[in-house]
Design a protein around this motif. Structure first.
Motif, PDB file in Angstrom:
ATOM      1  N   TRP A 127      -8.533 -12.959   0.904  1.00 22.21           N
ATOM      2  CA  TRP A 127      -9.870 -12.713   0.376  1.00 22.21           C
ATOM      3  C   TRP A 127     -10.231 -11.239   0.479  1.00 22.21           C
ATOM      4  CZ3 TRP A 127     -12.457 -10.652   4.494  1.00 22.21           C
ATOM      5  CH2 TRP A 127     -12.059 -11.054   5.784  1.00 22.21           C
ATOM      6  N   ASP A 128     -11.064 -10.798  -0.475  1.00 23.76           N
ATOM      7  CA  ASP A 128     -11.547  -9.417  -0.420  1.00 23.76           C
ATOM      8  C   ASP A 128     -12.915  -9.378   0.255  1.00 23.76           C
ATOM      9  OD1 ASP A 128     -13.415 -10.281  -2.285  1.00 23.76           O
ATOM     10  OD2 ASP A 128     -12.415  -9.318  -3.987  1.00 23.76           O
ATOM     11  N   HIS A 298      -8.592  -8.987  -7.509  1.00 28.62           N
ATOM     12  CA  HIS A 298      -9.203  -8.499  -6.265  1.00 28.62           C
ATOM     13  C   HIS A 298      -8.486  -7.235  -5.784  1.00 28.62           C
ATOM     14  CE1 HIS A 298     -11.319 -12.332  -6.160  1.00 28.62           C
ATOM     15  NE2 HIS A 298     -10.152 -12.924  -6.368  1.00 28.62           N
TER      16      HIS A 298
END
Length: 352
Positions: A127-128, A298
């Motif tokens: 995840w960013d 992302h």
């Protein structure tokens, strides 16, 4: 790839993806892929040509963007062509992104008769910084329970050509592997890679590279393809070691010719094709193998923060696995050669 103009009016469902989101399209020539995307992914691709041209050989060619709406279809970008998209969109391995924005890219599987495709999702952190807390928790759980956490990558999906007839799905893989009897493929979905432990991931690579068995010509192909893959992944790793970026959930896509007879024909054709022949622009030459970095929804540049060790760890693990598999195939290949020599000698002696 060919420089023929892209006609958005010919868009149809794309069927060669090993992993990804719903709603991926291609034109009827198969030369391009049109997929839902974020504005940040387009910005990342645009920045490659502007500021990082040395990375361009490692990514699909970026051809622009389109805005597609099922209710009010229209196109924007390098042309003003109106786009009508009708017909079913083939379900792949993820939910369709809620966006009208689409990116137009070179189709990496174009030029193959039966492309074998392996998608490796990079990173332990998936995840960013913009991700919501609940998404972070969900993705951290996936990482901790898969080789994303232990190796820095996991197999996100595979399409492997087995030929005709396709055997039944192996026991124990009913939920993660589907035999596509009409095409001769086995399709490994995202659950296949999630179930593999670190010590089992080599089995996934072996299933991919030995799609049609381990006979003489299949071993020769595996040997050549693995050597090529290893060199390309090393080059990609070296290139990104010199960049300051963060690429959460980016992938390395490996492709090779799955039909061993088509592979041999293509190799012979490429050997006989004059280098830089002008006529190649009229008709793309077939391909033996390809390796590209994909999926930059992302991805950002991060000056001053150093290289992306999260993604690089997965690249290095991939390199190590490819090297081990190549060493194993080399041994099998040379053993097969040695085994054939006494037979050939005895046949010669008996004929004298």
């Amino acid at each position: 790839m060919s420089k023929k103009p892209f006609d958005p009016s010919t868009l149809q469902a794309f069927g060669n993806a090993a992993a990804g989101h719903d709603g991926v399209l291609s034109d009827e020539s198969g030369a391009v892929v049109v997929k839902p995307c974020t504005a940040s992914e387009i910005a990342f691709y645009e920045s490659i040509s502007a500021s990082h041209p040395d990375l361009a050989p490692h990514l699909p060619t970026f051809m622009g963007q389109l805005s597609l709406s099922s209710s009010q279809p229209a196109a924007t970008g390098e042309s003003s062509t109106t786009v009508t998209v009708d017909g079913a969109i083939e379900r792949l391995h993820g939910k369709k992104l809620d966006t009208e924005l689409h990116i137009v890219l070179e189709n990496i599987t174009h030029g193959f008769t039966k492309p074998n495709v392996l998608d490796l999702k990079l990173g332990a952190q998936l995840w960013d910084e913009a991700a919501k807390p609940e998404k972070r928790v969900r993705l951290d759980k996936i990482s901790a329970e898969t080789t994303s956490g232990s190796l820095g990558f996991r197999i996100a999906g595979m399409r492997v050509y087995k030929g005709e007839p396709v055997p039944g799905t192996p026991e124990g893989l009913k939920e993660s592997v589907e035999a596509d009897e009409g095409s001769g493929y086995w399709v490994y979905n995202k659950m296949y890679g999630r179930k593999l432990a670190a010590e089992e991931v080599n089995e996934g690579f072996e299933s991919y590279i030995h799609g049609q068995g381990k006979q003489g010509k299949e071993l020769e192909r595996a040997r050549e393809v693995l050597a090529y893959f290893l060199g390309e992944v090393k080059d990609i790793t070296k290139a990104f070691e010199n960049k300051e970026s963060r690429m959460y959930s980016a992938s390395i896509l490996l492709v090779y010719e799955g039909d061993v007879d088509a592979y041999a024909r293509t190799k012979e054709r490429l050997r006989s094709a004059p280098a830089g022949e002008e006529g190649d622009e009229e008709e793309d030459l077939p391909q033996l193998a390809a390796v590209k970095m994909i999926d930059f929804a992302h991805a950002t540049w991060t000056p001053g923060q150093g290289p992306d060790e999260n993604a690089l760890r997965g690249m290095r693990s991939t390199t190590a696995i490819l090297k081990d598999l190549l060493d194993s195939v080399e041994k099998e290949f040379h053993a097969a050669e040695e085994a054939s020599r006494p037979v050939a000698a005895s046949l010669f002696c008996s004929s004298v």
